[in-house]
Design an enzyme around this catalytic site. Structure first.
Site, PDB file in Angstrom:
ATOM      1  N   ARG A  83      20.551  41.171  48.278  1.00 45.11           N
ATOM      2  CA  ARG A  83      21.930  40.826  48.661  1.00 45.11           C
ATOM      3  C   ARG A  83      22.346  41.582  49.923  1.00 45.11           C
ATOM      4  NH1 ARG A  83      26.633  41.872  44.337  1.00 45.11           N
ATOM      5  NH2 ARG A  83      26.123  44.035  44.856  1.00 45.11           N
ATOM      6  N   LYS A 118      29.066  41.208  51.388  1.00 47.35           N
ATOM      7  CA  LYS A 118      29.564  42.512  50.918  1.00 47.35           C
ATOM      8  C   LYS A 118      29.806  43.418  52.125  1.00 47.35           C
ATOM      9  CE  LYS A 118      28.874  45.592  46.970  1.00 47.35           C
ATOM     10  NZ  LYS A 118      30.090  45.183  46.245  1.00 47.35           N
ATOM     11  N   GLU A 151      37.549  35.999  41.275  1.00 46.88           N
ATOM     12  CA  GLU A 151      36.984  37.281  40.864  1.00 46.88           C
ATOM     13  C   GLU A 151      38.087  38.318  40.825  1.00 46.88           C
ATOM     14  OE1 GLU A 151      34.106  38.391  43.851  1.00 46.88           O
ATOM     15  OE2 GLU A 151      35.414  37.738  45.464  1.00 46.88           O
TER      16      GLU A 151
END
Length: 327
Positions: A82, A179, A212
């Site tokens: 990721r 991220k 989320e």
């Protein structure tokens, strides 16, 4: 305001001030690697970045995490996957190869000398200017921090969390799945919740589906026993969520759930769930018992949330293919 002239500090004055600052803070920062310093430091006063690093003043950087459990690193490969995807979407040059990053993370964790904690690592586009774009020829930075982790209140697990639908808009998909170090919407969401005595918030998307939470994923158990998780196309692909979705079919065999689904979760369906939970690397799995002042089911932590937490903790200690021994 004092009329005393400002001091012009020498290097020893700066170091003393940085050590004084850290002495007044109860931090648990055990080891820090900086490609800019060229090695590892264990003095928190020395865990610093240049003020003009593009990650500092423009948010042009990415990060990821991994857990340190009983002297082993958990699920590092999934987090590195990721991490590199975030770097590519952020147009960040890699400071070294994946194998070198992996080796540096392991060595820094070993230098910390702690069996349990958290690992966080970053790539920045480097220092050299205060412009909007990175400085010409800037060297990307790589940083690794080994620290005590984030400790959440025990009542979150025994009594459950209370959350609200945030008034802040969810990030556009590109930024949500990357991220990056720009967490302003996430910060504002949690500040908003805490200001009214709640624990956290929940983003909704434009179509009225659940997104989320601040730095955690959200999942539900429906009335008919389906473990349902929002799709990852407009939220962060949580490594802990992905691992639990792979482990959760074991609960079907035990009769705790009937199926596992990743799909859009409309708000009305979510509010009617018999369990709601937060999932993440630091929080692991924690029950939500109240949303927008209305109870989730009977307002008590449910058995599936507890079972998922047990599955994850077992995996974190005994999944040999996802554990790396520290040298």
């Amino acid at each position: 305001m004092s009329s005393t002239p400002l001091r012009q500090l020498q290097s020893e004055d700066v170091l003393a001030a940085l050590r004084g600052l850290r002495a007044s803070q109860p931090v648990k920062y055990w080891a820090f690697y900086s490609s800019q310093l060229g090695g590892i430091v264990t003095d928190p006063a020395l865990m610093v970045l240049p003020f003009d690093d593009h990650m500092v003043h423009r948010g042009h950087g990415i990060f990821d995490t991994a857990g340190l459990v009983a002297g082993k690193i958990y699920d590092l490969e999934a987090h590195l996957d990721r991490f590199l995807a975030s770097a590519e979407r952020s147009m960040l040059r890699l400071p070294c190869t994946r194998a070198e990053m992996r080796a540096i993370i392991i060595a820094t964790a070993a230098a910390a000398g702690q069996p349990d904690g958290a690992i966080r690592y970053w790539i920045s586009s480097g220092p050299g200017s205060l412009d909007l774009t990175p400085a010409a020829g800037a060297t990307p930075g790589f940083f690794v921090m080994i620290f005590g982790g984030i400790n959440y209140p025990e009542r979150w697990y025994t009594e459950g969390l209370k959350v609200m639908t945030t008034t802040y808009p969810i990030k556009p998909a590109l930024y949500a799945i990357t991220k990056s170090t720009n967490y302003l919407p996430n910060v504002l969401m949690q500040m908003e919740a805490k200001a009214v005595g709640l624990d956290n918030g929940v983003f909704l998307d434009a179509a009225g589906n659940v997104g989320e939470s601040s730095n955690m994923n959200v999942a539900f158990v429906t009335e008919d026993g389906v473990l349902r998780h929002p799709k990852f196309d407009h939220i962060l692909s949580g490594c802990t969520s992905l691992r639990l979705l792979a482990l959760a079919p074991a609960l079907v065999a035990k009769g705790l759930i009937t199926a596992v689904e990743v799909c859009d979760v409309p708000v009305a369906e979510a509010r009617a769930a018999r369990e709601m939970m937060l999932i993440g690397s630091s929080i692991k799995v924690a029950p939500i018992v109240e949303w927008d002042k209305a109870p989730i089911h009977d307002g008590k932590p449910g058995p599936v949330t507890a079972a998922l937490l047990a599955l994850l903790e077992e995996d974190m200690r005994n999944s040999s293919d996802r554990l790396i021994d520290l040298p």
